[in-house]
Design a protein around this motif. Structure first.
Motif, PDB file in Angstrom:
ATOM      1  N   ILE A  75      17.730  10.376  11.896  1.00  0.00           N
ATOM      2  CA  ILE A  75      18.515   9.147  12.071  1.00  0.00           C
ATOM      3  C   ILE A  75      19.538   8.967  10.956  1.00  0.00           C
ATOM      4  CG2 ILE A  75      16.667   7.989  13.352  1.00  0.00           C
ATOM      5  CD1 ILE A  75      16.063   6.358  10.834  1.00  0.00           C
ATOM      6  N   GLY A  76      19.407   9.746   9.873  1.00  0.00           N
ATOM      7  CA  GLY A  76      20.394   9.719   8.803  1.00  0.00           C
ATOM      8  C   GLY A  76      20.280   8.546   7.860  1.00  0.00           C
ATOM      9  N   ILE A  77      19.097   7.960   7.760  1.00  0.00           N
ATOM     10  CA  ILE A  77      18.899   6.795   6.886  1.00  0.00           C
ATOM     11  C   ILE A  77      17.572   6.941   6.141  1.00  0.00           C
ATOM     12  CG2 ILE A  77      18.607   4.278   6.779  1.00  0.00           C
ATOM     13  CD1 ILE A  77      20.264   4.030   9.278  1.00  0.00           C
ATOM     14  N   THR A  78      17.583   6.617   4.847  1.00  0.00           N
ATOM     15  CA  THR A  78      16.346   6.546   4.069  1.00  0.00           C
ATOM     16  C   THR A  78      15.729   5.169   4.255  1.00  0.00           C
ATOM     17  OG1 THR A  78      17.154   8.103   2.400  1.00  0.00           O
ATOM     18  CG2 THR A  78      15.329   6.665   1.759  1.00  0.00           C
ATOM     19  N   SER A  79      14.468   5.130   4.584  1.00  0.00           N
ATOM     20  CA  SER A  79      13.795   3.862   4.870  1.00  0.00           C
ATOM     21  C   SER A  79      13.696   2.989   3.631  1.00  0.00           C
ATOM     22  CB  SER A  79      12.385   4.114   5.405  1.00  0.00           C
ATOM     23  OG  SER A  79      12.410   4.945   6.537  1.00  0.00           O
ATOM     24  N   GLU A  80      13.737   1.684   3.840  1.00  0.00           N
ATOM     25  CA  GLU A  80      13.449   0.737   2.763  1.00  0.00           C
ATOM     26  C   GLU A  80      11.943   0.721   2.487  1.00  0.00           C
ATOM     27  OE1 GLU A  80      14.089  -4.025   1.852  1.00  0.00           O
ATOM     28  OE2 GLU A  80      13.359  -3.370   3.818  1.00  0.00           O
ATOM     29  N   ARG A  81      11.147   0.751   3.576  1.00  0.00           N
ATOM     30  CA  ARG A  81       9.688   0.723   3.480  1.00  0.00           C
ATOM     31  C   ARG A  81       9.121   1.862   4.323  1.00  0.00           C
ATOM     32  NH1 ARG A  81       8.009  -5.657   4.482  1.00  0.00           N
ATOM     33  NH2 ARG A  81       8.428  -6.385   2.341  1.00  0.00           N
ATOM     34  N   ILE A  82       8.055   2.499   3.824  1.00  0.00           N
ATOM     35  CA  ILE A  82       7.409   3.577   4.568  1.00  0.00           C
ATOM     36  C   ILE A  82       5.904   3.333   4.583  1.00  0.00           C
ATOM     37  CG2 ILE A  82       7.256   5.092   2.529  1.00  0.00           C
ATOM     38  CD1 ILE A  82       7.906   7.431   4.509  1.00  0.00           C
ATOM     39  N   VAL A  83       5.281   3.528   5.748  1.00  0.00           N
ATOM     40  CA  VAL A  83       3.920   3.051   6.002  1.00  0.00           C
ATOM     41  C   VAL A  83       2.910   4.197   5.954  1.00  0.00           C
ATOM     42  CG1 VAL A  83       2.462   1.797   7.656  1.00  0.00           C
ATOM     43  CG2 VAL A  83       4.908   1.258   7.472  1.00  0.00           C
ATOM     44  N   SER A  84       1.756   3.942   5.335  1.00  0.00           N
ATOM     45  CA  SER A  84       0.697   4.949   5.249  1.00  0.00           C
ATOM     46  C   SER A  84       0.052   5.178   6.614  1.00  0.00           C
ATOM     47  CB  SER A  84      -0.359   4.535   4.220  1.00  0.00           C
ATOM     48  OG  SER A  84      -1.046   3.369   4.644  1.00  0.00           O
ATOM     49  N   TYR A  85      -0.581   6.349   6.764  1.00  0.00           N
ATOM     50  CA  TYR A  85      -1.140   6.811   8.046  1.00  0.00           C
ATOM     51  C   TYR A  85      -2.579   6.308   8.189  1.00  0.00           C
ATOM     52  CZ  TYR A  85      -1.827  10.177  11.905  1.00  0.00           C
ATOM     53  OH  TYR A  85      -2.066  10.785  13.120  1.00  0.00           O
ATOM     54  N   ASP A  86      -2.702   5.048   8.589  1.00  0.00           N
ATOM     55  CA  ASP A  86      -4.013   4.416   8.709  1.00  0.00           C
ATOM     56  C   ASP A  86      -4.714   4.845   9.990  1.00  0.00           C
ATOM     57  OD1 ASP A  86      -2.156   3.109  10.319  1.00  0.00           O
ATOM     58  OD2 ASP A  86      -3.069   1.144  10.076  1.00  0.00           O
ATOM     59  N   LEU A  87      -5.922   4.343  10.181  1.00  0.00           N
ATOM     60  CA  LEU A  87      -6.665   4.574  11.422  1.00  0.00           C
ATOM     61  C   LEU A  87      -7.195   3.231  11.890  1.00  0.00           C
ATOM     62  CD1 LEU A  87      -7.810   6.455  13.565  1.00  0.00           C
ATOM     63  CD2 LEU A  87      -9.779   6.880  12.067  1.00  0.00           C
ATOM     64  N   ILE A  88      -6.808   2.827  13.084  1.00  0.00           N
ATOM     65  CA  ILE A  88      -7.134   1.512  13.608  1.00  0.00           C
ATOM     66  C   ILE A  88      -8.640   1.245  13.513  1.00  0.00           C
ATOM     67  CG2 ILE A  88      -6.920  -0.057  15.578  1.00  0.00           C
ATOM     68  CD1 ILE A  88      -4.264   0.928  14.404  1.00  0.00           C
ATOM     69  N   GLY A  89      -8.988   0.143  12.831  1.00  0.00           N
ATOM     70  CA  GLY A  89     -10.376  -0.291  12.739  1.00  0.00           C
ATOM     71  C   GLY A  89     -11.240   0.510  11.801  1.00  0.00           C
ATOM     72  N   ASN A  90     -10.685   1.489  11.098  1.00  0.00           N
ATOM     73  CA  ASN A  90     -11.473   2.368  10.232  1.00  0.00           C
ATOM     74  C   ASN A  90     -11.047   2.171   8.783  1.00  0.00           C
ATOM     75  OD1 ASN A  90     -12.469   4.690   8.771  1.00  0.00           O
ATOM     76  ND2 ASN A  90     -12.843   5.673  10.747  1.00  0.00           N
ATOM     77  N   ALA A  91     -11.863   1.429   8.036  1.00  0.00           N
ATOM     78  CA  ALA A  91     -11.520   1.109   6.653  1.00  0.00           C
ATOM     79  C   ALA A  91     -11.528   2.339   5.757  1.00  0.00           C
ATOM     80  CB  ALA A  91     -12.492   0.056   6.117  1.00  0.00           C
ATOM     81  N   GLU A  92     -12.556   3.182   5.889  1.00  0.00           N
ATOM     82  CA  GLU A  92     -12.701   4.309   4.971  1.00  0.00           C
ATOM     83  C   GLU A  92     -11.568   5.320   5.123  1.00  0.00           C
ATOM     84  OE1 GLU A  92     -14.756   4.235   2.550  1.00  0.00           O
ATOM     85  OE2 GLU A  92     -15.741   2.419   3.274  1.00  0.00           O
ATOM     86  N   GLU A  93     -11.198   5.654   6.356  1.00  0.00           N
ATOM     87  CA  GLU A  93     -10.108   6.604   6.569  1.00  0.00           C
ATOM     88  C   GLU A  93      -8.785   6.012   6.093  1.00  0.00           C
ATOM     89  OE1 GLU A  93      -8.593  10.366   7.912  1.00  0.00           O
ATOM     90  OE2 GLU A  93     -10.577   9.590   7.345  1.00  0.00           O
ATOM     91  N   THR A  94      -8.631   4.708   6.250  1.00  0.00           N
ATOM     92  CA  THR A  94      -7.403   4.046   5.805  1.00  0.00           C
ATOM     93  C   THR A  94      -7.312   4.022   4.287  1.00  0.00           C
ATOM     94  OG1 THR A  94      -7.327   2.701   7.822  1.00  0.00           O
ATOM     95  CG2 THR A  94      -6.081   1.899   5.920  1.00  0.00           C
ATOM     96  N   ILE A  95      -8.436   3.838   3.618  1.00  0.00           N
ATOM     97  CA  ILE A  95      -8.454   3.899   2.147  1.00  0.00           C
ATOM     98  C   ILE A  95      -7.993   5.281   1.685  1.00  0.00           C
ATOM     99  CG2 ILE A  95      -9.954   3.897   0.106  1.00  0.00           C
ATOM    100  CD1 ILE A  95     -11.680   1.780   1.619  1.00  0.00           C
ATOM    101  N   LYS A  96      -8.496   6.319   2.350  1.00  0.00           N
ATOM    102  CA  LYS A  96      -8.085   7.690   2.012  1.00  0.00           C
ATOM    103  C   LYS A  96      -6.574   7.868   2.222  1.00  0.00           C
ATOM    104  CE  LYS A  96     -12.533   9.748   3.324  1.00  0.00           C
ATOM    105  NZ  LYS A  96     -13.217  10.648   4.301  1.00  0.00           N
ATOM    106  N   ALA A  97      -6.079   7.307   3.312  1.00  0.00           N
ATOM    107  CA  ALA A  97      -4.639   7.409   3.594  1.00  0.00           C
ATOM    108  C   ALA A  97      -3.818   6.733   2.494  1.00  0.00           C
ATOM    109  CB  ALA A  97      -4.336   6.764   4.946  1.00  0.00           C
ATOM    110  N   ASN A  98      -4.295   5.602   2.027  1.00  0.00           N
ATOM    111  CA  ASN A  98      -3.582   4.875   0.971  1.00  0.00           C
ATOM    112  C   ASN A  98      -3.628   5.633  -0.358  1.00  0.00           C
ATOM    113  OD1 ASN A  98      -2.925   2.804   2.735  1.00  0.00           O
ATOM    114  ND2 ASN A  98      -4.750   1.609   2.242  1.00  0.00           N
ATOM    115  N   HIS A  99      -4.752   6.253  -0.650  1.00  0.00           N
ATOM    116  CA  HIS A  99      -4.849   7.065  -1.863  1.00  0.00           C
ATOM    117  C   HIS A  99      -3.871   8.234  -1.799  1.00  0.00           C
ATOM    118  CE1 HIS A  99      -8.436   5.703  -4.293  1.00  0.00           C
ATOM    119  NE2 HIS A  99      -8.505   4.911  -3.230  1.00  0.00           N
TER     120      HIS A  99
END
Length: 269
Positions: A75-99
């Motif tokens: 798209i030729g644009i650098t994002s202002e914000r970029i989101v971690s690869y979470d897993l819906i309803g799964n806290a532990e996998e989301t924590i790993k994604a954030n790390h």
């Protein structure tokens, strides 16, 4: 509160959507191919995790990040914000994604990291938050995920509101001032979140520096269905029938009108 308008396609019912000219804030998803004509728009780049929910579709954290960065090049644009690869309803996998995301902090500058929060219950949600804050830094954004049905399901709404009550002071004390609520565009729910912020102020907790934002893709779908934002009453009304489509309204034009009304409503929260 800032509304990031979702752009999932370039055309709606054969007519061009000019979403990036309606708002300065867009939410994009690497799963959806779009073109961006406004080079100055601020982009929240989602991870595509929701669309990858099924186990066989899940990517590694690095693969998901590569997909996001490749999408930026397209798209030729650098994002202002970029989101971690979470897993819906799964806290532990989301924590790993954030790390993982936090370990890529220097590589991803100047983008703001959006560290996601997930969990089946309020307890899991707060656990995910407290563990995530251990790797978060001031300047990051905390994303409340898995709550897109808050406007339709009370259980989800109450989980979101309870997590916000507990999580806002914790997040603020950690020096995080940006909070994003994913997939929620229901005005009444967003207003309740805004009201909680005001209640904290009355209790002596200064939240004036807290910046709230949200996103939703509801405008395209609701507009196709002939629904119109009732700005004075801050709700959606079913105005047009299927037979009136393309005669009395075009979904692409109605999407733009509805988005502008919603932006004004949400900006007051």
């Amino acid at each position: 509160m800032i509304l990031y308008l979702s752009k999932c396609r370039d055309k709606l019912n054969s007519k061009e959507l000019r979403t990036e000219w309606i708002s300065n804030h867009l939410c994009l998803n690497p799963k959806y191919k779009v073109t961006i004509q406004n080079p100055h728009v601020k982009i929240l780049l989602d991870s595509g995790a929701f669309q990858d929910t099924e186990a066989e579709k899940r990517l590694s954290f690095q693969e998901a990040l590569n997909r996001q960065l490749d999408y930026e090049k397209k798209i030729g644009i650098t994002s202002e914000r970029i989101v971690s690869y979470d897993l819906i309803g799964n806290a532990e996998e989301t924590i790993k994604a954030n790390h993982f995301f936090a370990s890529k902090r220097e590589e991803l500058r100047p983008r703001q990291l959006v560290l996601m929060i997930q969990g089946q219950t309020t307890r899991e949600y707060i656990h995910c938050l407290t563990e995530t804050l251990k790797v978060a830094q001031p300047g990051d954004c905390i994303g409340f995920g898995g709550v897109a049905n808050a406007g339709r399901e009370n259980e989800v709404k109450f989980k979101l509101l309870d997590a916000f009550k507990i999580g806002l002071p914790i997040t603020y004390c950690a020096g995080i001032t940006d909070i994003h609520v994913f997939g929620v565009g229901t005005f009444s729910v967003l207003k309740q979140i805004g009201d909680l912020k005001q209640i904290f102020n009355l209790l002596g907790i200064d939240t004036t520096n807290i910046n709230l934002s949200c996103d939703t893709s509801a405008f395209e779908l609701n507009s196709v269905m002939g629904k119109v934002v009732n700005e004075p009453l801050e709700k959606w009304d079913k105005v047009y029938t299927k037979e009136q489509k393309f005669k009395d309204y075009h979904p692409a034009e109605l999407t733009a009108e509805n988005a502008k009304k919603a932006m004004r409503i949400i900006a007051k929260i």
